[in-house]
Design a protein around this motif. Sequence first.
Motif, mmCIF file in Angstrom:
data_model
loop_
_atom_site.group_PDB
_atom_site.id
_atom_site.type_symbol
_atom_site.label_atom_id
_atom_site.label_comp_id
_atom_site.label_asym_id
_atom_site.label_seq_id
_atom_site.Cartn_x
_atom_site.Cartn_y
_atom_site.Cartn_z
ATOM 1 N N SER A 110 0.838 -1.199 0.000
ATOM 2 C CA SER A 110 0.000 0.000 0.000
ATOM 3 C C SER A 110 0.869 1.244 0.000
ATOM 4 N N ILE A 111 0.270 2.342 -0.412
ATOM 5 C CA ILE A 111 0.919 3.646 -0.374
ATOM 6 C C ILE A 111 0.036 4.584 0.436
ATOM 7 N N VAL A 112 0.627 5.214 1.435
ATOM 8 C CA VAL A 112 -0.069 6.201 2.258
ATOM 9 C C VAL A 112 0.493 7.570 1.925
ATOM 10 N N GLU A 113 -0.366 8.464 1.479
ATOM 11 C CA GLU A 113 0.035 9.799 1.057
ATOM 12 C C GLU A 113 -0.463 10.813 2.077
ATOM 13 N N ASN A 114 0.488 11.494 2.737
ATOM 14 C CA ASN A 114 0.118 12.452 3.784
ATOM 15 C C ASN A 114 -0.902 11.859 4.762
ATOM 16 N N LYS A 115 -0.615 10.611 5.200
ATOM 17 C CA LYS A 115 -1.387 9.887 6.216
ATOM 18 C C LYS A 115 -2.735 9.359 5.710
ATOM 19 N N ASP A 116 -3.035 9.533 4.430
ATOM 20 C CA ASP A 116 -4.265 8.992 3.847
ATOM 21 C C ASP A 116 -3.934 7.830 2.921
ATOM 22 N N LEU A 117 -4.650 6.715 3.075
ATOM 23 C CA LEU A 117 -4.440 5.558 2.215
ATOM 24 C C LEU A 117 -4.776 5.926 0.776
ATOM 25 N N THR A 136 -1.487 -8.447 -9.269
ATOM 26 C CA THR A 136 -2.703 -8.813 -9.992
ATOM 27 C C THR A 136 -3.766 -7.727 -9.928
ATOM 28 N N LYS A 137 -3.682 -6.866 -8.911
ATOM 29 C CA LYS A 137 -4.719 -5.853 -8.737
ATOM 30 C C LYS A 137 -4.128 -4.613 -8.056
ATOM 31 N N GLN A 138 -4.510 -3.457 -8.542
ATOM 32 C CA GLN A 138 -4.174 -2.185 -7.901
ATOM 33 C C GLN A 138 -5.472 -1.478 -7.565
ATOM 34 N N LYS A 139 -5.717 -1.301 -6.276
ATOM 35 C CA LYS A 139 -6.920 -0.627 -5.814
ATOM 36 C C LYS A 139 -6.610 0.842 -5.578
ATOM 37 N N GLN A 140 -7.364 1.702 -6.220
ATOM 38 C CA GLN A 140 -7.126 3.143 -6.182
ATOM 39 C C GLN A 140 -8.228 3.809 -5.360
ATOM 40 N N PHE A 141 -7.839 4.518 -4.298
ATOM 41 C CA PHE A 141 -8.820 5.107 -3.403
ATOM 42 C C PHE A 141 -9.069 6.571 -3.734
ATOM 43 N N ASP A 142 -9.399 6.815 -4.990
ATOM 44 C CA ASP A 142 -9.813 8.143 -5.418
ATOM 45 C C ASP A 142 -11.309 8.296 -5.140
ATOM 46 N N VAL A 160 -3.324 3.867 -2.244
ATOM 47 C CA VAL A 160 -3.300 2.717 -3.153
ATOM 48 C C VAL A 160 -3.051 1.445 -2.359
ATOM 49 N N GLU A 161 -3.675 0.350 -2.791
ATOM 50 C CA GLU A 161 -3.364 -0.984 -2.274
ATOM 51 C C GLU A 161 -3.048 -1.908 -3.443
ATOM 52 N N PHE A 162 -2.150 -2.887 -3.205
ATOM 53 C CA PHE A 162 -1.754 -3.835 -4.230
ATOM 54 C C PHE A 162 -2.022 -5.260 -3.767
ATOM 55 N N VAL A 163 -2.425 -6.116 -4.709
ATOM 56 C CA VAL A 163 -2.648 -7.535 -4.452
ATOM 57 C C VAL A 163 -1.722 -8.319 -5.375
ATOM 58 N N TYR A 169 -11.574 3.009 -7.731
ATOM 59 C CA TYR A 169 -11.573 2.092 -8.868
ATOM 60 C C TYR A 169 -10.397 1.147 -8.718
ATOM 61 N N GLU A 170 -10.278 0.160 -9.613
ATOM 62 C CA GLU A 170 -9.173 -0.768 -9.536
ATOM 63 C C GLU A 170 -8.688 -1.179 -10.918
ATOM 64 N N TYR A 171 -7.378 -1.493 -10.999
ATOM 65 C CA TYR A 171 -6.759 -2.028 -12.200
ATOM 66 C C TYR A 171 -6.438 -3.501 -11.993
#
Length: 265
Positions: free
Chosen positions: A146-153, A165-171, A155-158, A175-177
Motif C-alpha cells: 500500500s501507499i499512504v500519502e500524507n497519512k491517507d491511504l 494482480t490488482k491495484q486498488k485506487q482510493f480516489d 493505493v493498495e496492491f494484491v 476504482y481498480e486495475y
Amino acid sequence: MKNLIFILSFAFLFSCSKPEDNQPSNSNVKLLKSVIETGETYGSFSSYHYENNILTKVNYGELNNSMAIQQLGYENNKLIKIAHDDNYAGFGSSNNKAVNPEDFSYNYNLSSYPVETISYMTSSIFYKSIYRDYTYNLNSQKQITSIVENKDLSVEFVYNTTQVTKQKQFDNPPYEYTFTYDDKINPFNVLYTKFGLLDDYICPLLGQNHIYHFLSPNNIKEVYKNGILRYSFIYQYNDENQPVSVVAYDYSTSKTHQYMYTYTN
C-alpha cells in the motif's frame, strides 16, 4: 495518484543488501539505457546514466518540448537522496536548454542541493518529498502492499506470489486495475530491484501515472480498469528476453503508440 507530479522514487528494502544482490537471476540481463516513443513530434522518453554499473542520473520528458532530470545519491549501497529539476530543459524552462535525452552533463551537490530523502523501517519505506510525505508499506517479501500519502491511504496492491494482480485506487470514486503479463524480463522492474528506483513519471509507457509498470518481474500485456480493457501491449524481444520495442494501444482514445528500448552493452 494524479497528484504525484513529482517523483515517487525510492529504494527497495533489503536491510543488508547491495544493489547488485537484487538483480534478476538471468545473468545476461542488460541495463535499460532509454525508452523513446517513436513517430511522435513530442514523444515521451526516459534515459538512464550509469557509473560503474550503478544508476546515477535519469532524464525524462517529451522530445522537442521539455525534460526533467534527477540525480541519485547512495549510502552503503542504498538509495537515500534524489535531487531533481523538473524544469531543466525545454519550452517554458528558465534554463531555456534544448531537449537532449542523452545529456547527462549536469551535476548537483547532494550534500547541499535540496533533495528528496528516503528512510527505511522494518516493514515500510518513508519518502520525504518537498511537497508531500509518502509511506510505502511492505509485506514479508518486501513487496509494496500500500501507499499512504500524507497519512491517507492512496493505493493498495494484491499479488499472486510474484506479480501484481490488482491495484486498488482510493480516489473519489474508487476504482481498480487488473493486469495480464508476458513471461519475459521487465526492464523497469530491474531498475527497481537492482537500484531502488521506482518512479511513475520516468516510465513513458501508457499508464505512466501509476507505478504498476515497476512492481512485477514480467512485462504487462493488458491493463483493465474496473474490468474494462484500457491498454494493451505487444512486444518484440532480444536474445536476452528483454523488450526492444512495443506497440501499445489506448482503448480510451483509440490511439496507437510505439516505443523503442535500448540497453547497455
